[in-house]
Design a protein around this motif. Structure first.
Motif, mmCIF file in Angstrom:
data_model
loop_
_atom_site.group_PDB
_atom_site.id
_atom_site.type_symbol
_atom_site.label_atom_id
_atom_site.label_comp_id
_atom_site.label_asym_id
_atom_site.label_seq_id
_atom_site.Cartn_x
_atom_site.Cartn_y
_atom_site.Cartn_z
ATOM 1 N N ASP A 142 29.602 -18.197 -35.236
ATOM 2 C CA ASP A 142 29.180 -17.662 -33.936
ATOM 3 C C ASP A 142 28.300 -16.420 -34.068
ATOM 4 N N ASP A 143 28.364 -15.766 -35.223
ATOM 5 C CA ASP A 143 27.596 -14.535 -35.420
ATOM 6 C C ASP A 143 26.309 -14.768 -36.210
ATOM 7 N N GLN A 144 26.091 -15.993 -36.635
ATOM 8 C CA GLN A 144 24.932 -16.266 -37.483
ATOM 9 C C GLN A 144 23.622 -15.846 -36.812
ATOM 10 N N GLU A 145 23.491 -16.165 -35.538
ATOM 11 C CA GLU A 145 22.238 -15.908 -34.840
ATOM 12 C C GLU A 145 21.894 -14.427 -34.795
ATOM 13 N N VAL A 146 22.890 -13.563 -34.579
ATOM 14 C CA VAL A 146 22.601 -12.142 -34.448
ATOM 15 C C VAL A 146 22.142 -11.547 -35.772
ATOM 16 N N PHE A 147 22.717 -12.035 -36.892
ATOM 17 C CA PHE A 147 22.284 -11.539 -38.201
ATOM 18 C C PHE A 147 20.912 -12.091 -38.576
ATOM 19 N N VAL A 148 20.646 -13.328 -38.218
ATOM 20 C CA VAL A 148 19.314 -13.901 -38.431
ATOM 21 C C VAL A 148 18.283 -13.118 -37.631
ATOM 22 N N ASP A 149 18.620 -12.783 -36.389
ATOM 23 C CA ASP A 149 17.698 -12.038 -35.538
ATOM 24 C C ASP A 149 17.396 -10.661 -36.133
ATOM 25 N N LEU A 150 18.416 -10.001 -36.651
ATOM 26 C CA LEU A 150 18.228 -8.680 -37.243
ATOM 27 C C LEU A 150 17.398 -8.745 -38.519
ATOM 28 N N LEU A 151 17.715 -9.708 -39.397
ATOM 29 C CA LEU A 151 17.186 -9.690 -40.752
ATOM 30 C C LEU A 151 16.020 -10.647 -40.991
ATOM 31 N N LYS A 152 15.838 -11.609 -40.112
ATOM 32 C CA LYS A 152 14.832 -12.634 -40.373
ATOM 33 C C LYS A 152 13.741 -12.720 -39.303
ATOM 34 N N PRO A 184 11.093 -10.867 -36.603
ATOM 35 C CA PRO A 184 10.446 -9.643 -36.113
ATOM 36 C C PRO A 184 10.605 -9.526 -34.606
ATOM 37 N N PRO A 185 10.441 -8.338 -34.054
ATOM 38 C CA PRO A 185 10.497 -8.200 -32.591
ATOM 39 C C PRO A 185 9.374 -9.012 -31.940
ATOM 40 N N LYS A 186 9.577 -9.414 -30.686
ATOM 41 C CA LYS A 186 8.506 -10.067 -29.948
ATOM 42 C C LYS A 186 7.306 -9.127 -29.887
ATOM 43 N N LYS A 187 6.117 -9.723 -29.797
ATOM 44 C CA LYS A 187 4.882 -8.940 -29.878
ATOM 45 C C LYS A 187 4.854 -7.806 -28.856
ATOM 46 N N GLU A 188 5.287 -8.100 -27.618
ATOM 47 C CA GLU A 188 5.214 -7.063 -26.590
ATOM 48 C C GLU A 188 6.155 -5.894 -26.902
ATOM 49 N N LEU A 189 7.262 -6.174 -27.616
ATOM 50 C CA LEU A 189 8.164 -5.100 -28.030
ATOM 51 C C LEU A 189 7.635 -4.401 -29.269
ATOM 52 N N PHE A 190 7.121 -5.164 -30.212
ATOM 53 C CA PHE A 190 6.551 -4.586 -31.433
ATOM 54 C C PHE A 190 5.426 -3.611 -31.101
ATOM 55 N N ASP A 191 4.602 -3.978 -30.120
ATOM 56 C CA ASP A 191 3.454 -3.138 -29.738
ATOM 57 C C ASP A 191 3.893 -1.783 -29.182
ATOM 58 N N LYS A 192 5.118 -1.705 -28.666
ATOM 59 C CA LYS A 192 5.617 -0.457 -28.085
ATOM 60 C C LYS A 192 6.195 0.488 -29.149
ATOM 61 N N ASN A 211 7.792 3.139 -36.849
ATOM 62 C CA ASN A 211 8.755 2.062 -36.619
ATOM 63 C C ASN A 211 8.148 0.685 -36.835
ATOM 64 N N LYS A 212 6.849 0.552 -36.625
ATOM 65 C CA LYS A 212 6.181 -0.708 -36.966
ATOM 66 C C LYS A 212 6.254 -0.949 -38.470
ATOM 67 N N GLU A 213 6.039 0.097 -39.228
ATOM 68 C CA GLU A 213 6.150 -0.018 -40.686
ATOM 69 C C GLU A 213 7.584 -0.361 -41.084
#
Length: 295
Positions: free
Chosen positions: A67-77, A79-87, A92-94
């Motif tokens: 049940d926790d696989q997705e959250v760890f994949v999201d953290l480690l695998k 990247p943020p969505k482009k609109e969030l990355f751009d902010k 922090n981008k680096e």
């Protein structure tokens, strides 16, 4: 591959985190934030992975609940969505790109049922295969007193002794009921120990009778610091207990199998030059937030 070359680290993070309830109902304890020396807020698991990689480990296996696989994949695998990355700030981008690189070294392993810490370690067997590996707790972070990281110190000792190594620290008798404890014979006074017994959460009476170490104060004992360098033989003893349904406190534990490993192959204890910060209890987590970034 050389017998003493260590490439892999295992970090079990499949527990519920009952001691940090109700926060752990919504956030895994391994994802709780800490502030590092650079003033960056990061999940605890990132600091643990960084400790492994800084020591020369090239592959990290994280044992999670399905049940926790997705959250760890999201953290480690992911990247943020482009609109969030751009902010994000340039810094922090680096760091986001750095996280992706860190994540490329991580394999997510599953523990289908939560049957104890020993069982979680056993779930890494097929990934580890026939190699020695670094085992790290999912709720401890480390700070070294010397130039070498705490994990690096352990790997160096393993290269010298070519047998399993357990990291140690000195603790007072009154907290033994919360820790794994060892005894043995000094090979280098106050540094390296030939381990003769490991025991999980002993009573003070048991420790005073069976776990004394020569030269130490009457109310002080050697306890596990939170890092292990283990040979793959540990999986044989874990499998034996799982197949026999041999449970301790209702679960498959690690320490009794470590003691078997010690009796069969020998084991070295090493007093780490550094400090271990526990993030798995409310009081210790609060103190870690205060102390870690200043250590």
């Amino acid at each position: 591959m050389q017998k003493n070359q260590v490439r892999k680290a295992v970090i079990p993070v499949a527990g519920f985190g009952t001691r940090l309830f109700p926060a752990t109902k919504v956030v895994k304890k391994e994802l709780f934030p800490i502030i590092d020396r650079d003033g960056r807020a990061k999940p605890v698991i990132i600091a643990i992975i960084e400790e492994a990689i800084s020591s020369g480990i090239t592959e990290v296996g994280i044992v999670v609940q399905p049940d926790d696989q997705e959250v760890f994949v999201d953290l480690l695998k992911s990247p943020p969505k482009k609109e969030l990355f751009d902010k994000l700030s340039l810094q922090n981008k680096e760091y986001s790109r750095y996280l992706e690189d860190l994540g490329s070294k991580v394999t997510i392993l599953l523990q289908e049922e939560q049957l104890g810490y020993g069982h979680a370690v056993f779930c890494a067997k097929d990934w580890v295969q026939d190699e020695p590996f670094l085992l790290m707790l999912g709720d401890h972070v480390y700070a070294s007193d010397i130039e070498k990281s705490c994990a690096s110190q352990l790997l160096d000792v393993y290269k010298q002794v070519n047998q399993s190594v357990v990291s140690l620290t000195t603790k007072p008798a009154e907290i033994l009921h919360t820790a794994g404890c060892v005894t043995g014979v000094w090979q280098e006074l106050n540094s390296i120990l030939e381990v003769t017994q490991l025991y999980e959460k002993p009573t003070i009476e048991y420790a005073q009778q069976h776990l004394r170490v020569e030269g130490m104060a009457e109310n002080e004992f050697l306890c596990i610091f939170g890092l292990y360098l283990l040979t793959p033989k540990i999986f044989d003893f874990l499998a034996e207990r799982i197949n026999q349904n041999f449970r301790e406190r209702g679960e498959f534990q690690l320490t009794s199998s470590l003691d078997r490993l010690c009796q069969e192959e020998g084991m070295t204890g090493y007093i780490v030059k550094g400090k271990c910060f526990d993030t798995g209890l409310p009081d210790t987590y609060r103190q870690t937030m205060i102390d870690f970034k200043n250590f």
